[in-house]
Design a protein around this motif. Structure first.
Motif, short mmCIF file in Angstrom:
data_model
loop_
_atom_site.label_atom_id
_atom_site.label_comp_id
_atom_site.label_asym_id
_atom_site.label_seq_id
_atom_site.Cartn_x
_atom_site.Cartn_y
_atom_site.Cartn_z
N THR A 75 -5.39 5.56 -4.91
CA THR A 75 -6.25 5.55 -3.74
C THR A 75 -7.38 4.57 -3.99
OG1 THR A 75 -7.51 7.39 -4.63
CG2 THR A 75 -5.77 7.93 -3.07
N LYS A 76 -7.74 3.84 -2.98
CA LYS A 76 -8.78 2.82 -3.13
C LYS A 76 -10.15 3.46 -3.33
CE LYS A 76 -10.35 -1.47 -1.16
NZ LYS A 76 -10.17 -2.45 -0.11
N HIS A 77 -10.43 4.49 -2.55
CA HIS A 77 -11.70 5.19 -2.66
C HIS A 77 -11.40 6.62 -3.08
CE1 HIS A 77 -13.64 1.82 -0.71
NE2 HIS A 77 -12.71 1.86 0.20
N ARG B 52 0.82 -1.21 0.00
CA ARG B 52 0.00 0.00 0.00
C ARG B 52 0.85 1.26 0.00
NH1 ARG B 52 -3.88 -1.92 4.79
NH2 ARG B 52 -4.75 -3.72 3.76
N LYS B 53 2.02 1.19 0.61
CA LYS B 53 2.89 2.38 0.66
C LYS B 53 3.40 2.73 -0.73
CE LYS B 53 6.77 4.25 3.24
NZ LYS B 53 7.80 3.96 4.24
N LYS B 54 3.78 1.72 -1.50
CA LYS B 54 4.23 1.98 -2.87
C LYS B 54 3.09 2.52 -3.72
CE LYS B 54 7.95 -1.36 -3.36
NZ LYS B 54 8.38 -2.58 -4.06
N ASN B 55 1.89 1.97 -3.56
CA ASN B 55 0.75 2.45 -4.32
C ASN B 55 0.39 3.88 -3.94
OD1 ASN B 55 0.49 0.14 -5.76
ND2 ASN B 55 -1.15 -0.72 -4.53
N ALA B 56 0.52 4.22 -2.66
CA ALA B 56 0.22 5.58 -2.23
C ALA B 56 1.22 6.56 -2.83
CB ALA B 56 0.26 5.66 -0.70
#
Length: 66
Positions: free
Chosen positions: A41-43, A32-36
């Motif tokens: 963002t999920k929502h 999740r840190k890399k995606n952030a």
């Protein structure tokens, strides 16, 4: 030679232990840190503004001022 005695098959009455090896498997991990850092963002926040929802004012606007 002595006859080999057959071992009785083990009967598991515990439902969780019976299906433990089928269900408890490794999962794919998403960092999740890399995606952030990439901006994911999920929502999505702030997707709809008040101007894009005229149906709310038409349905509930007449009842608010009565």
């Amino acid at each position: 030679m002595a006859k080999r005695q057959m071992q009785p098959e083990v009967v598991i009455h515990n439902f969780v232990a019976k299906h433990m090896h089928d269900v408890n498997k490794s999962q794919v991990f998403v960092d999740r840190k890399k995606n952030a850092k990439r901006g994911y963002t999920k929502h999505k926040k702030g997707r709809y503004s008040e101007e894009s929802r005229p149906f709310l004012y038409a349905a509930f606007g007449s009842q608010m001022y009565c």
